[in-house]
Each structure stands twice: as structure tokens, then as C-alpha cells.
Design a protein around this motif. Structure first.
Motif, short mmCIF file in Angstrom:
data_model
loop_
_atom_site.label_atom_id
_atom_site.label_comp_id
_atom_site.label_asym_id
_atom_site.label_seq_id
_atom_site.Cartn_x
_atom_site.Cartn_y
_atom_site.Cartn_z
N TRP A 1 0.86 -1.18 0.00
CA TRP A 1 0.00 0.00 0.00
C TRP A 1 0.90 1.23 0.00
O TRP A 1 1.67 1.46 0.94
CB TRP A 1 -0.91 -0.01 1.23
N ILE A 2 0.82 2.03 -1.06
CA ILE A 2 1.74 3.15 -1.23
C ILE A 2 1.34 4.34 -0.39
O ILE A 2 2.17 5.00 0.23
CB ILE A 2 1.83 3.54 -2.72
N GLY A 3 0.04 4.65 -0.34
CA GLY A 3 -0.42 5.81 0.41
C GLY A 3 -0.22 7.10 -0.37
O GLY A 3 0.58 7.17 -1.31
N CYS A 4 -0.96 8.12 0.02
CA CYS A 4 -0.91 9.40 -0.71
C CYS A 4 0.46 10.07 -0.60
O CYS A 4 0.98 10.61 -1.59
CB CYS A 4 -2.00 10.33 -0.19
N ALA A 5 1.06 10.05 0.59
CA ALA A 5 2.38 10.68 0.74
C ALA A 5 3.42 9.97 -0.10
O ALA A 5 4.25 10.60 -0.75
CB ALA A 5 2.78 10.69 2.22
N GLY A 6 3.40 8.64 -0.08
CA GLY A 6 4.36 7.88 -0.88
C GLY A 6 4.18 8.09 -2.37
O GLY A 6 5.15 8.06 -3.13
N ALA A 7 2.94 8.32 -2.78
CA ALA A 7 2.67 8.50 -4.20
C ALA A 7 2.97 9.91 -4.69
O ALA A 7 3.43 10.09 -5.83
CB ALA A 7 1.21 8.15 -4.49
N PHE A 8 2.73 10.92 -3.85
CA PHE A 8 2.75 12.30 -4.35
C PHE A 8 3.78 13.22 -3.71
O PHE A 8 4.11 14.25 -4.30
CB PHE A 8 1.35 12.92 -4.19
N ASP A 9 4.28 12.91 -2.52
CA ASP A 9 5.28 13.77 -1.88
C ASP A 9 6.66 13.34 -2.35
O ASP A 9 7.04 12.17 -2.21
CB ASP A 9 5.18 13.67 -0.36
#
Length: 735
Positions: free
Chosen positions: A484-492
Motif C-alpha cells: 500500500w503506497i499511500g498518498c504521501a508515498g505517491a505524491f510527496d
């Protein structure tokens, strides 16, 4: 001559008076509790009884602060033991007769031994409390009249018993328990010179003083914060047995019964809280442990969990006064003569209206200032520190829910975050198509996407792999693994390096895994903690459907999350919406196992002292503390230095509870305070295992001009040491 209480039959008068005084106030406490929302906290009675043993009789939370904890335990245990001897005074020797009947009084002698020991301990403890409040004066303790009234009552209750027992032994020098009375026995020898007659009079005076003080103490309790003596037990017994990280699921489609008012979302007034959360302020000891390490409190902000409980209690007292007035009007109406019946009925209607208004009085701006509601990071320290298991965070979130869902009253910065989560599925507002940008240059499997090419996903022309169904198994690595990548992992940008490191480590350890790609959306944690339950459920239901399909169609048995907030939400809250059949672990747990099994071998020497920061939603909420530390220490040359606040006492970075998307306008910045605590230990690096913490701590070192101290995720440190970065066909890691 026998020691007996003179005019003993008159004892019925103060006993009845004390019971009536207790009940006159106590019944209104119960009336307010009955006005709250229903909540079932009667399941698993064995676990609840165990909680009483651990937290009430074992005084577990208090004993973690040894000095005041031990003295409080002495007073508590002393009162438990002295129930027998106090009961003996009130019954004029009946308890001694019953307990002492078998074995010629042996059991009563044992009671006398313990009673004398605890009489001494209680007297010393009261002296300690007075010195602590008057001389030491810790910031979390208020210097109140109520505290000294109670301390005075406790001191003289115990003292009158000791002196009374001593007089009784002068009257009855051959009493078999005299040799067992470790304090009263020697004191009686010093008093023998006054003679039996004077001793009998002294015994009578002390006995009556003891009884009256005990009954005064009982009558005073409902008016005092020391009501916790009898309210903390039900508060502990009815503790939540659900995972600590799971908030109450709100029924957003509830329909009112015929004739009932429209349902209130969240808590606007007292009657909108559950009875259990109305019990919290009545059980509060005002010890201040909840605010001792509260990140908002210690950085000079308005919020104080202790003051929240005091504010709720004050509001409860207002409601009780209104309820009592309504009851008086009810009695007047029933007994009104013909001429006054109309006036009585009018007064009754007015009194009932005022009682309803008191129970509906807004909590925000009355029990708690508006700015304080939004300063909470939901880190859980207040809940962890409270000796009577008060659930402060739940109450704050319920107030937030009402403000958001019914009044649209929340910090303006949250507008953008809410809109981005609703429209784009992430607080950053990035398009779903960008969720795989972190993987550019890597060979990563996207779950269920057959023949999707990298040119379609990242623009470089290499094909993606597809994972097909397999049977899920108990072992986390025996079935199919979803990262599970998560929003921070995907976009930050900074956290993209972390998920890349994790992907490389899994490949190096030969652990097949897949990702959801554009099918992944925000777990809804920021929305839920900010009170937007509607938005949370919208996002969560989408994810639950996706993950349930991944389990059923592709055999996904394990979800690995690099974000503690995602980890907590999927693990503890998604089951409320029907997610079953998968286990959820944090990436530090998996890395710890892979290192222990020799599937990841750190070989590169890295000489560094590392300060480890505990993420709240990983540590306090899910008890995952040591796995990340073991991974850091597995690297040759690396050692961990603990900050003063660590493990269960660890301080929040300031980003939880949707604070990541709100400005800090009051006091010291929380992330600055936390970074200063780390820098006090002179580390070479700061390690964490949470993307929010990584952002906040990195910003803290930058603001404090200490960029020489790198802030790294555990996965990055391990990837450095195992050479996992060399698998990356793109550029290596950067700080």
C-alpha cells in the motif's frame, strides 16, 4: 471494661443524613448520564474485570510515575484495607465480631496488622501530597481548595482511627489484637498513664469523630473531583475493548423514529455524547497526566485535555441544576392547588425547556474553546497517560464531526484538503493517473492490470507484470502481498524515495508484491480525524471494495503499509465496513522479519548515532515500537539513542488529526519542539517510519538550520546498508 461508643444508637442520624446528601447530588449525575446516547460496553466481562485488576487495584498507570504513583497507591490500598476497620467503628464492633469469630480472632489480627501498616503509609502519603502541591508545585497540578479539603479529611479520618484504637487498647489492655497493632499498640503504651476512664472517654470522642468525618467525606464526594473514588471503577470497567485506533462508526443514514427529532451528527451538546463519555469528566482526577506530554499543551496552545474534562464537568453541573429545577417544578405542578395549578404548569414547562437547553448547550465555546478543538493532533497521549482511562480523543472528534457535518465550521485550510480528497482521492490534489509516478524506472507489478505497459504508466516502454490469484495463507509471506503506497508515498517527492526503497528491498529479499496503482485512493484518515465522517466513509467504502476484490480475485492475504495512518485505518477501521480475510502489517514489521531471517543482510558499515522517533499511530495506537529500532541497529556501525520522550511516552510530530493541512498559529511549533528533543541527544541522523513524521521532522531541522542532521525513514537506512539501491535502474537516493 469494654471499649464501646457512647450513645451509639444515634449513629443512624448522621448515616441517614450522609446518604441523603450523597443521593441528592448523585442522582443528578445519573440523570445526565441517562440523557446521553446509548453505548454497549458490557461485552467480554472477563477482560473488563481484568482491567479493574490492572488499572484500579493494580494502579498500573499511576505507578509509572513512581513517586506520586506509589503514594497514591498507598492511599488507595489503605482505604480498601481500612474499609474493614472503619466498618467496625460504624457498626460498633460488629465487623470484628464476625471476622474474628473463626480461629479465636486470628483473622482480625491480620486485618489489624495491615490496617496499622496502611495507617502509617496514608499519613506519610498525605504529607507528601501537601509538600508536592505547596512546595514542588508541578505545572499539571492546580492548587485548589477542594484538594486540601479532601487531604484534610483523609488525614483526620486515618488519625482518629489510630488514636481511637490506641485508647481502646488502654481500656482493654489484654485485647488479643494489641500485640499485632504495629502503631496503635505502642501508642497505647504511651497513653496508659491517663487511666481506663479517661481512655474510654477519649475512645468515644475519637470514634464519633472518625464516624462523622467518614460520613462527611461520603456526603462531600458528589460535589468534588474526588467522586473518582467511586466513578473511576465503572469508567475502567466500561473501557473500549475495540482497537485503540478505531473511532466509532457513525450511521450517516439513520432515520428518526416517528415523533423523534432529526439525528444529530457528532456531538453538539452533552446529550449528543454517549453516556460513557459523559462519565469521563465525572471520573477525572484532575491529576494533569493527560496534559503532561500533550503536544498542544507543552507547546503553549489553548488545548488542554484536563481543561476539556473540567469544562465538560462544569457544563454537566449546569445541566444538573436545570434538571433539579425541572424536578422541583414537576413536584409543584403535581401538588398545586386549583388556583395555582396553571402557574405551576407554566413554571414546569419553562423549567423543562431550560433543562433541555442546558443539555443542548453547545460544547464548542463552552466546554472547550473553538481553537482548542482543532489543535488536537489525536496522538493519543492523553488517553495513554490517564489513570482512569478517559477517552479524550473520542470526545474531541465527536465535537469536530458536529462542527464539520452540521455547521461547516472548521479551519479554512481544511477546505482545500477536503476538496482534494473528494475530487482527486488524495489531500495533495494530484491526479489518480500520477499514483505510479514514484515507480518510474522500476519493475513493479500492478494488481489485475494485464498487459499494461510502462509507456502507458510512466512513459518509458517496458511492460508491467500482473499478479494472478493464489490462496491466502496465515503466514504474511505465504500468500500474495500488496504494497500500500499511500498518498504521501505517491505524491510527496521526499516520501517517494521511501516507497522506492521499500520496493527495492522487497525485490532484493525476493518477496513478490504488487500495488494497486490508480485504483488506490486516500484511506480517509485525515478526513475522519478532522470530523468529516461523510468524506471518510466515501473514500473508505471505495477502498474496502477494491481490497475485498483483491483478496477474493487475486488472493491478496497481506497488505504492507509504509504509513502508520494508512496501516491503522485499514487494520482497525476498515473491518467496520466489511474488510475481512487480510492481515495488515507495517513495513517496519516486515523488514524486521526479513532481516531476522537473513533475507536482507546489511553489510555496508555506516557509523552513525540515530535518534529514533516513534510515530503515534504506529506506537501508541498499535504497540509497534521495537521492530523499526531493530532494523536500524542491524546496520553495522549504527546505534540508537533514545530521546527523553520515547516509546509510549513519545511526543507527536504535530501532523496527526489532519493537522498536516492546518496552520499552527499559537505557541511553539510542535515539530520544532520534537526536533529540539532529538537534537538534545546530538544524533547524526533522525530515523522514523511515518511519511507525515518524515515531512514534519525534516521541516523542523530546516527551520532550525540543522540540515546537517538528516531525517531518514527506516527503509532508506536499510536500503543503504544492503545495497538495494543498486537494483534501481534510475538514479540513487538523495537526502
Amino acid at each position: 471494661m469494654e471499649a464501646s461508643i457512647p450513645f451509639y444508637p444515634l449513629v443512624v442520624v448522621p448515616v441517614v443524613a450522609a446518604i441523603v446528601a450523597f443521593w441528592r447530588r448523585g442522582r443528578w449525575h445519573l440523570a445526565v448520564l441517562r440523557s446521553g446516547r446509548p453505548l454497549d460496553r458490557t461485552d467480554r466481562p472477563i477482560d473488563r474485570i481484568k482491567a479493574l485488576g490492572v488499572f484500579v487495584f493494580g494502579q498500573r498507570r499511576l505507578l509509572q510515575d513512581l513517586g506520586p504513583g506509589l503514594t497514591h497507591a498507598f492511599v488507595f490500598w489503605g482505604f480498601v484495607v481500612l474499609l474493614a476497620t472503619t466498618g467496625n467503628y460504624i457498626t460498633n464492633g460488629l465487623v470484628e465480631t464476625i471476622v474474628g469469630w473463626p480461629l479465636g480472632g486470628f483473622f482480625w489480627s491480620i486485618v489489624v496488622v495491615f490496617a496499622n501498616v496502611f495507617v502509617g503509609l496514608v499519613l506519610v502519603s498525605v504529607g507528601y501530597f501537601v509538600i508536592r502541591r505547596v512546595v514542588v508545585r508541578p505545572a499539571r497540578l492546580a492548587l485548589t481548595r477542594d484538594a486540601f479539603v479532601i487531604l484534610g479529611l483523609i488525614f483526620f479520618i486515618v488519625l482518629t482511627e489510630l488514636v481511637g484504637d490506641s485508647f481502646s487498647y488502654v481500656v482493654e489492655p489484654d485485647h488479643p489484637s494489641r500485640t499485632w497493632a504495629l502503631l496503635a499498640g505502642p501508642l497505647s503504651l504511651a497513653l496508659e498513664g491517663i487511666g481506663p476512664e479517661a481512655a474510654l472517654a477519649g475512645y468515644g470522642a475519637m470514634a464519633w469523630s472518625h464516624i462523622l468525618l467518614v460520613l462527611a467525606f461520603l456526603a462531600y464526594l458528589p460535589f468534588s473531583k474526588h467522586l473518582h473514588i467511586i466513578s473511576s471503577e465503572p469508567n475502567v470497567y466500561t473501557k473500549s475493548l475495540e482497537p485503540r485506533g478505531a473511532l466509532r462508526l457513525m450511521d450517516l443514514e439513520a432515520e428518526p423514529e416517528e415523533g423523534e427529532p432529526e439525528p444529530v451528527f457528532g456531538a453538539k451538546g452533552l446529550k449528543d455524547l454517549t453516556w460513557r463519555h459523559l462519565l469521563d469528566p465525572l471520573a477525572c482526577t484532575e491529576c494533569g497526566r493527560c496534559m503532561e506530554f500533550c503536544p498542544a499543551s507543552v507547546t503553549g496552545k489553548t488545548l488542554s485535555p484536563k481543561h476539556l474534562m473540567e469544562g465538560l464537568r462544569d457544563q454537566i453541573l449546569v445541566a444538573e441544576t436545570a434538571l433539579a429545577a425541572a424536578a422541583s417544578a414537576q413536584r409543584a405542578w403535581k401538588g398545586g392547588a386549583t388556583g395555582g395549578a396553571a402557574a405551576s404548569q407554566e413554571a414546569l414547562g419553562l423549567a423543562k425547556q431550560r433543562a433541555e437547553e442546558a443539555l443542548s448547550l453547545p460544547l464548542m465555546d463552552n466546554a472547550i474553546p473553538e481553537e482548542a478543538v482543532w489543535q488536537c493532533t489525536t496522538c493519543g497521549w492523553c488517553v495513554e497517560g490517564c489513570p482512569v482511562l478517559i477517552e479524550h480523543v473520542d470526545t474531541i472528534v465527536e465535537i469536530r464531526r458536529n462542527a464539520v457535518l452540521e455547521e461547516s465550521r472548521f479551519p479554512k485550510e481544511l477546505n482545500t484538503a477536503f476538496r482534494n480528497m473528494e475530487n482527486a482521492g488524495n489531500p495533495w490534489g494530484q491526479p489518480r493517473s500520477a499514483r505510479l509516478d514514484w515507480a518510474k524506472g522500476l519493475e513493479v507489478s500492478v494488481l489485475g492490470e494485464a498487459e499494461v505497459t510502462r509507456s502507458e504508466a510512466t512513459g518509458d516502454g517496458a511492460p508491467w507484470r500482473t499478479i494472478f490469484a493464489s490462496q491466502p495463507m496465515t503466514d504474511a509471506l505465504a500468500g500474495s502481498v500488496l504494497l500500500w503506497i499511500g498518498c504521501a508515498g505517491a505524491f510527496d517527492d521526499r516520501n517517494r524515495k521511501v516507497v522506492r526503497a521499500m520496493a527495492q528491498l522487497l525485490r532484493q529479499a525476493d518477496v513478490p508484491f504488487s500495488v494497486l496503482g490508480s485504483k488506490e485512493t486516500c484511506t480517509g484518515d485525515p478526513a475522519r480525524r478532522a470530523g468529516n465522517e461523510y468524506l471518510y466513509q466515501m473514500l473508505a467504502e471505495e477502498n474496502v471494495a477494491t481490497l475485498s476484490a483483491a483478496h477474493a480475485d487475486h488472493g491478496i492475504s497481506t497488505i504492507v503499509a509504509t504509513c502508520p495512518h494508512c496501516f491503522n485505518t485499514i487494520r482497525n477501521e476498515y473491518p467496520q465496513l466489511g474488510l475481512v480475510g487480510v492481515q495488515v502489517i507495517h513495513h517496519t514489521q516486515l523488514l524486521d522479519r526479513l532481516v531476522a531471517e537473513g533475507r536482507l543482510v546489511p553489510t555496508e558499515h555506516h557509523e552513525a548515532v540515530v535518534a529514533y522517533h516513534d510515530a503515534c499511530y504506529l506506537g501508541r495506537y498499535n504497540q509497534v515500537y521495537d521492530e523499526g529500532r531493530r532494523v536500524v541497529e542491524s546496520v553495522p556501525g549504527q546505534s540508537i539513542v533514545e530521546m527523553d520522550l520515547h516509546h509510549r511516552r513519545g511526543m507527536c510530530c504535530g501532523a496527526g488529526g489532519a493537522r498536516m493541512w492546518m496552520e499552527e498559529r499559537e505557541g511553539t511549533r510542535i515539530n520544532h519542539k520534537r526536533v529540539e528533543q532529538a537534537l538534545d541527544k546530538s544524533p547524526d541522523e533522525i530515523a522514523t517510519s511515518c511519511p507525515f513524521c518524515l515531512i514534519m521532522l525534516r521541516d523542523g531541522t530546516t527551520d532550525l538550520q540543522r540540515t546537517d542532521v538528516a531525517v531518514r525513514d527506516v527503509a532508506e537506512l536499510l536500503a543503504d546498508a544492503t545495497g538495494a539501491w543498486t537494483i534501481d535502474v534510475g538514479s540513487g537516493p538523495t537526502q
